[in-house]
Scaffold this motif. Structure first.
Motif, PDB file in Angstrom:
ATOM      1  N   ASN A 155      29.585  41.026  37.566  1.00  0.00           N
ATOM      2  CA  ASN A 155      28.345  41.823  36.953  1.00  0.00           C
ATOM      3  C   ASN A 155      27.738  42.712  38.129  1.00  0.00           C
ATOM      4  N   GLU A 156      27.832  42.186  39.336  1.00  0.00           N
ATOM      5  CA  GLU A 156      27.435  42.988  40.502  1.00  0.00           C
ATOM      6  C   GLU A 156      28.095  44.618  40.481  1.00  0.00           C
ATOM      7  N   ILE A 157      29.415  44.346  40.310  1.00  0.00           N
ATOM      8  CA  ILE A 157      30.395  45.870  40.392  1.00  0.00           C
ATOM      9  C   ILE A 157      30.130  46.468  39.037  1.00  0.00           C
ATOM     10  N   LYS A 158      29.855  45.790  37.762  1.00  0.00           N
ATOM     11  CA  LYS A 158      29.588  46.514  36.557  1.00  0.00           C
ATOM     12  C   LYS A 158      28.233  47.315  36.825  1.00  0.00           C
ATOM     13  N   GLU A 159      27.135  46.708  37.423  1.00  0.00           N
ATOM     14  CA  GLU A 159      25.866  47.204  37.776  1.00  0.00           C
ATOM     15  C   GLU A 159      26.000  48.614  38.493  1.00  0.00           C
ATOM     16  N   VAL A 160      26.821  48.525  39.486  1.00  0.00           N
ATOM     17  CA  VAL A 160      27.112  49.624  40.456  1.00  0.00           C
ATOM     18  C   VAL A 160      27.612  50.584  39.535  1.00  0.00           C
TER      19      VAL A 160
ATOM     20  N   ALA B  36      45.706  38.336  34.484  1.00  0.00           N
ATOM     21  CA  ALA B  36      47.166  37.723  34.197  1.00  0.00           C
ATOM     22  C   ALA B  36      47.808  37.386  35.451  1.00  0.00           C
ATOM     23  N   LYS B  37      47.427  37.481  36.745  1.00  0.00           N
ATOM     24  CA  LYS B  37      47.693  36.871  37.918  1.00  0.00           C
ATOM     25  C   LYS B  37      47.121  35.861  38.396  1.00  0.00           C
ATOM     26  N   GLY B  38      46.052  35.248  37.233  1.00  0.00           N
ATOM     27  CA  GLY B  38      45.703  33.736  37.414  1.00  0.00           C
ATOM     28  C   GLY B  38      44.434  33.908  38.068  1.00  0.00           C
ATOM     29  N   ILE B  39      43.961  35.121  38.488  1.00  0.00           N
ATOM     30  CA  ILE B  39      42.849  35.077  39.406  1.00  0.00           C
ATOM     31  C   ILE B  39      41.366  34.900  38.519  1.00  0.00           C
ATOM     32  N   GLN B  40      40.704  34.017  38.713  1.00  0.00           N
ATOM     33  CA  GLN B  40      39.323  33.860  38.056  1.00  0.00           C
ATOM     34  C   GLN B  40      38.060  34.545  38.862  1.00  0.00           C
ATOM     35  N   ASP B  41      37.676  35.572  38.714  1.00  0.00           N
ATOM     36  CA  ASP B  41      36.692  36.035  39.525  1.00  0.00           C
ATOM     37  C   ASP B  41      35.291  35.630  38.889  1.00  0.00           C
ATOM     38  N   GLU B  42      34.177  35.527  39.739  1.00  0.00           N
ATOM     39  CA  GLU B  42      33.110  35.028  39.303  1.00  0.00           C
ATOM     40  C   GLU B  42      32.422  36.239  38.602  1.00  0.00           C
ATOM     41  N   ILE B  43      31.893  35.832  37.545  1.00  0.00           N
ATOM     42  CA  ILE B  43      30.988  36.765  36.703  1.00  0.00           C
ATOM     43  C   ILE B  43      29.725  36.850  37.359  1.00  0.00           C
TER      44      ILE B  43
END
Length: 242
Positions: free
Chosen positions: A70-75, A104-111
């Motif tokens: 969400n921080e990146i989306k906000e930028v 797809a690589k199994g990385i779960q990023d913090e929303i």
């Protein structure tokens, strides 16, 4: 109003609307920008330039260095106010692809957190006027350009500073870092860049952090952009010392 009192009021105002208190930010960041802030610099810069290849790389780096989705989306959303909808939308589309690849690589990023509701007891223009005035150092924005085209004054207050800067996903320092990085990466906007260096200082960003921002630009974006921004910053620092 005496300058000292104005400065105190502005400090109180900024601390109320920022996620990170200015005193804490100064203590933590006197040596320069942290990894998350550096990520904001390159994300904003490559979005403004429309360089989607390098943007994709820095979006991954930003997530790896602790920026939330969400921080990146906000930028990326804020960037439309400075470089237009097309490049903002292209940046958002690129970010969607990055997230799909990481998933797809199994990385779960913090929303990350969602934006709090804007105040219900004031209009976006009222809120934006307060924010703009506080960021500008306590002086309401005035000038012939606003008299000539009052609609732009209304849009700046109501939409940019009210609707966008009023959202608390990013603090004011982060928003100014993004804005400065974007403006430094575009040609012909030095007057706006100068204004936002001043606003950045008003949020509590230090000279060390500003120079760190320029170092990130020089290393990751381009020497020409960094050199131009450095000249503008030198003028701002000199004027503020008078």
């Amino acid at each position: 109003m005496a300058p000292k009192i104005t400065a105190i009021l502005v400090g109180i105002f900024i601390s109320l609307f920022s996620i990170t208190p200015i005193s804490e930010a100064r203590n933590m960041n006197d040596q320069g920008l942290n990894a998350k802030q550096q990520g904001i610099v390159t994300i904003a810069a490559f979005t403004a330039q429309g360089d989607l290849g390098r943007l994709k790389t820095t979006l991954n780096d930003g997530l790896d260095n602790g920026l939330t989705v969400n921080e990146i989306k906000e930028v990326l959303v804020q960037m439309y106010a400075y470089c237009g909808f097309p490049r903002s939308l292209n940046g958002i589309s690129t970010f969607m692809s990055v997230l799909e690849e990481r998933k797809a690589k199994g990385i779960q990023d913090e929303i990350g957190k969602e934006a709090s509701p804007l105040p219900a007891n004031k209009s976006n223009i009222e809120l934006g006027t307060e924010i703009q005035t506080g960021l500008a150092g306590g002086t309401p924005a005035r000038g012939p350009i606003y008299t000539f085209a009052p609609a732009i004054d209304e849009f700046l207050k109501g939409h940019l500073f009210g609707d966008i800067f009023g959202r608390d996903i990013l603090d004011f320092q982060s928003r100014e870092i993004a804005t400065i990085a974007a403006l430094a990466s575009m040609a012909g906007v030095n007057s706006q860049l100068q204004a936002h260096f001043n606003i950045g200082f008003n949020t509590g960003l230090t000279e060390a952090q500003m120079k760190s921002l320029l170092s990130v630009l020089a290393a990751g974006v381009g020497k020409q952009e960094a050199d131009n921004a450095s000249e503008v910053l030198s003028k701002v620092i000199s004027n503020r010392a008078k």
